[in-house]
Write a protein that holds these residues in place. Structure first.
Motif, PDB file in Angstrom:
ATOM      1  N   LEU A  98       0.816  -1.262   0.132  1.00  0.00           N
ATOM      2  CA  LEU A  98      -0.120   0.046  -0.117  1.00  0.00           C
ATOM      3  C   LEU A  98       0.800   1.231  -0.052  1.00  0.00           C
ATOM      4  CD1 LEU A  98      -2.780   1.696   0.325  1.00  0.00           C
ATOM      5  CD2 LEU A  98      -2.585   1.106   2.657  1.00  0.00           C
ATOM      6  N   LEU A  99       1.879   1.266   0.773  1.00  0.00           N
ATOM      7  CA  LEU A  99       2.755   2.460   1.182  1.00  0.00           C
ATOM      8  C   LEU A  99       3.503   2.705  -0.380  1.00  0.00           C
ATOM      9  CD1 LEU A  99       4.592   4.535   2.510  1.00  0.00           C
ATOM     10  CD2 LEU A  99       5.977   2.562   3.270  1.00  0.00           C
ATOM     11  N   GLU A 100       3.762   1.640  -1.181  1.00  0.00           N
ATOM     12  CA  GLU A 100       4.536   1.717  -2.666  1.00  0.00           C
ATOM     13  C   GLU A 100       3.514   2.325  -3.475  1.00  0.00           C
ATOM     14  OE1 GLU A 100       7.010  -1.441  -3.830  1.00  0.00           O
ATOM     15  OE2 GLU A 100       7.209  -2.058  -1.691  1.00  0.00           O
ATOM     16  N   ARG A 101       2.507   1.962  -3.450  1.00  0.00           N
ATOM     17  CA  ARG A 101       1.335   2.420  -4.320  1.00  0.00           C
ATOM     18  C   ARG A 101       1.094   3.915  -3.990  1.00  0.00           C
ATOM     19  NH1 ARG A 101      -0.601  -1.211  -7.701  1.00  0.00           N
ATOM     20  NH2 ARG A 101       0.018  -3.301  -7.515  1.00  0.00           N
ATOM     21  N   LEU A 102       0.816   4.256  -2.679  1.00  0.00           N
ATOM     22  CA  LEU A 102       0.574   5.552  -2.471  1.00  0.00           C
ATOM     23  C   LEU A 102       1.769   6.598  -2.915  1.00  0.00           C
ATOM     24  CD1 LEU A 102      -0.776   5.220   1.270  1.00  0.00           C
ATOM     25  CD2 LEU A 102      -1.851   6.223  -0.762  1.00  0.00           C
TER      26      LEU A 102
END
Length: 688
Positions: A405-409
């Motif tokens: 999720l962090l990378e996609r954000l």
């Protein structure tokens, strides 16, 4: 439907209630009620009744024939049907597995409308039946029974148990184990079959539909797949894309382990050869560019540099060209986006000519709605990359999913992530620790503004996060906090990929995988398998040997032939590919002219292309292609494409570079192929 959904129907039959009132009545979130209403609407449609209309503000409108639903509910009674022992065993087993926590024998008996003694007599058979599915029935005094085992085993057991959900099957009638709009799910699967060139047999396709229905239902109950082992799986990307859209249009959260398990499901299915060739793929990609240019002019906002927008919209428009209008179902998400963004709707309508000129039919309102969603997502990505809000990421499914999720954000927002935590830790937060909490689950008593998203971050999530950021900035006057650009794993690999390609083309795939693994580990990030697909840059496909200057051509057909001849000589294409390109332009017109003075002839993926490649010629004397103000054509670049994606980055960059008059001027002045290659590389790398 579950018990709460039946109660919702009864309440709505008695009086008018909105979403917020229903949420308060059942002590659940508004989102849960909206999910229930979507399932109720699917059921109403199956029964030949008009669905409920969920309007802005959570207002629920009922049709005139809604009261007929009470008669149907009255018929849904197990008292009217006498089950066999085998049917009781199957239904009781499903009830045990799908009931959260414990369930008593009396509750099972009440549900099945039989005596408690009957269930006691059936119990040994039920336990043995469940045991054969690698699960165990645990008995707890004063609490009842529950099923213990892996979530994956429970889903596989339910698949086997469902018996295909036949209409006359007692399980499908009295204990639906699936959720989600089947029309939407089917559309998503059809799109991804085409995008990944993996076509399943009819039986496998129906099995996959069944699994996804079960998965959605389990996710809505808060049940997720256990931790899966990473490993080589050629269906991972297809699973990732399927769940990306399932989470977006079926309003559920998911995890990386769900993607991994779905990839194993896909790996076990049977596939058939491609049913048809997609000769329109590159044509649609060119049309997509024209639509993006048109919408950018309408909105007075340049969206042409958003590669994800271009790629996603191209894939979507392929499905528009393959499907009839009925394949695009109405959803609450689409309607909400249309209501909230009238200026984007107007801009899309004014730009539709770039699509309908090729489609040869008018687009329905719902099809336009899907286009509006893609445009709104691109606007939010562009706008919010400039806003460095401080955020906290909350995830219910472990560190791996949090990192995903962090990378996609970080790909789409200029967020400064100050902490990552699990949902039970939010009680210790203080209001000044961050501007926003982004969570994969509903949070109670969080002192900071919160928004719930899917870990895969679909277009709906981008829009909603962007709207939340706008609201916070406008209401609280938060600082924009433009942060210093930081080195990232993805950014570093983008710089290394071209070097690897140029210095070691034979070992490119192996070196890239090894270096990427080391870089990701250094940055403490999970590996994104999608990055293993290397899309060459334009200057990779156009080395000096693939550039010829001042070529003599008598007309446009000769120019197409001369641009393709080197690719034929080097084994990139078959001879029939050249004839097909010329025939394509004769039949469809000069749409291959993508900029004033520049054409890129091509043909479909199954018309004789062997390897991805390009060859560029500059004509000594420009020729007419019949492209009106874009004539005469001086540059002709033959494209050989072998799939939907490998050439896409090069083509995307070429179109953006041709918008720069200085780039064209330098091409005109270049006196050698080597000089042209350097100009292309210089301008391409400056695109960022």
């Amino acid at each position: 439907m579950n018990e709460r959904m039946i109660e919702i129907i009864k309440l709505l039959a008695e009086k008018d209630m909105n979403v917020a009132e229903l949420a308060e009545h059942f002590h659940v979130s508004s989102r849960t009620i909206r999910n229930d209403l979507h399932t109720i609407n699917d059921w109403l449609l199956e029964k030949g009744l008009e669905p409920l209309e969920i309007k802005r503000g959570g207002i629920i409108n009922k049709s005139e024939n809604f009261m007929a639903v009470t008669d149907i509910l009255g018929e849904m009674n197990l008292m009217t049907y006498h089950m066999s022992k085998q049917e009781r065993k199957r239904l009781a087993s499903a009830l045990l597995i799908t009931t959260p926590g414990y369930i008593t024998l009396s509750q099972i008996a009440d549900y099945l409308m039989v005596s408690r003694v009957t269930i006691i007599n059936d119990l040994d058979g039920i336990k043995k039946f469940i045991h054969n599915g690698h699960l165990e029935v645990i008995s707890q005094p004063n609490r009842g029974l529950r099923v213990e085992g892996k979530e994956s085993a429970k889903r596989l057991f339910l698949m086997k148990l469902s018996n295909g959900n036949k209409e006359n099957d007692v399980l499908s009638k009295y204990l639906p184990i699936q959720a989600g709009n089947q029309v939407v799910i089917r559309k998503i699967l059809l799109e991804q079959e085409a995008n990944h060139n993996n076509y399943q047999s009819d039986y496998s396709f129906e099995s996959l539909l069944l699994y996804l229905g079960i998965m959605i239902n389990r996710n809505m109950q808060g049940e997720y797949i256990e931790v899966q082992k990473h490993g080589d799986n050629d269906k991972y990307l297809m699973a990732q894309d399927i769940l990306k859209y399932i989470t977006q249009y079926c309003a559920i959260n998911t995890t990386q382990d769900e993607v991994l398990f779905l990839s194993h499901i896909l790996g076990g299915l049977r596939y058939v050869k491609q049913a048809y060739g997609n000769n329109d793929a590159i044509k649609i990609q060119m049309m997509t560019r024209r639509f993006i240019d048109a919408i950018s002019q309408e909105l007075e906002m340049d969206l042409s540099n958003d590669y994800e927008f271009y790629e996603n919209l191209s894939n979507h428009l392929e499905s528009v060209f393959k499907s009839d209008a009925s394949a695009f179902p109405e959803t609450a998400v689409i309607q909400q986006v249309l209501e909230d963004n009238p200026e984007v709707v107007s801009a899309v309508n004014n730009s539709l000519y770039t699509i309908t000129n090729h489609l040869n039919r008018e687009l329905r309102q719902i099809e336009i709605g899907y286009l509006v969603v893609h445009v709104c997502a691109a606007i939010e990505r562009k706008k919010n990359k400039e806003v460095a809000f401080h955020v906290i990421v909350v995830c219910h499914a472990g560190v791996g999913t949090s990192r995903l999720l962090l990378e996609r954000l970080k790909q789409h927002f200029n967020f400064q992530v100050v902490d990552i935590m699990s949902s039970h830790e939010v009680g210790r937060l203080k209001p000044d620790q961050a501007d926003l909490v982004i969570s994969t689950v509903e949070l109670k008593d969080c002192p900071i503004e919160t928004i719930v998203v899917s870990p895969l971050l679909g277009d709906e999530d981008y829009i909603r996060v962007g709207n939340k950021v706008d609201m916070l900035r406008n209401s609280r006057h938060l600082p924009s906090r433009i942060e210093t650009t930081k080195l990232t794993a993805k950014g570093l690999m983008e710089k290394l990929n071209p070097v690897i390609h140029e210095l070691a083309p034979e070992q490119e795939a192996e070196l890239t995988r090894g270096i990427r693994k080391v870089v990701r580990e250094y940055f403490n990030q999970t590996i994104d398998p999608e990055e293993d697909i290397f899309s060459p840059y334009l200057h990779h496909l156009l080395p000096p040997s693939h550039i010829q200057l001042d070529v003599e051509c008598k007309d446009w057909k000769d120019a197409v032939y001369q641009s393709a001849l080197p690719l034929l000589k080097w084994g990139y294409i078959e001879e029939r590919y050249i004839d097909a390109m010329i025939r394509n332009i004769e039949e469809n017109g000069p749409y291959v002219v993508i900029s004033k003075g520049f054409a890129i002839p091509h043909e479909g993926l199954d018309m004789g292309s062997i390897k991805v490649g390009m060859n560029l010629i500059r004509l000594k004397t420009p020729v007419e292609f019949g492209a009106d103000e874009d004539d005469p054509i001086r540059y002709v670049c033959c494209l050989s494409a072998v799939d939907h994606k490998t050439h896409l980055k090069a083509f995307f960059n070429l179109v953006n570079m041709l918008k720069n008059p200085a780039f064209k001027h330098k091409l005109d002045e270049a006196d050698t192929p080597e000089a042209v290659e350097k100009i292309i590389e210089q301008y391409e790398l400056s695109l960022g």
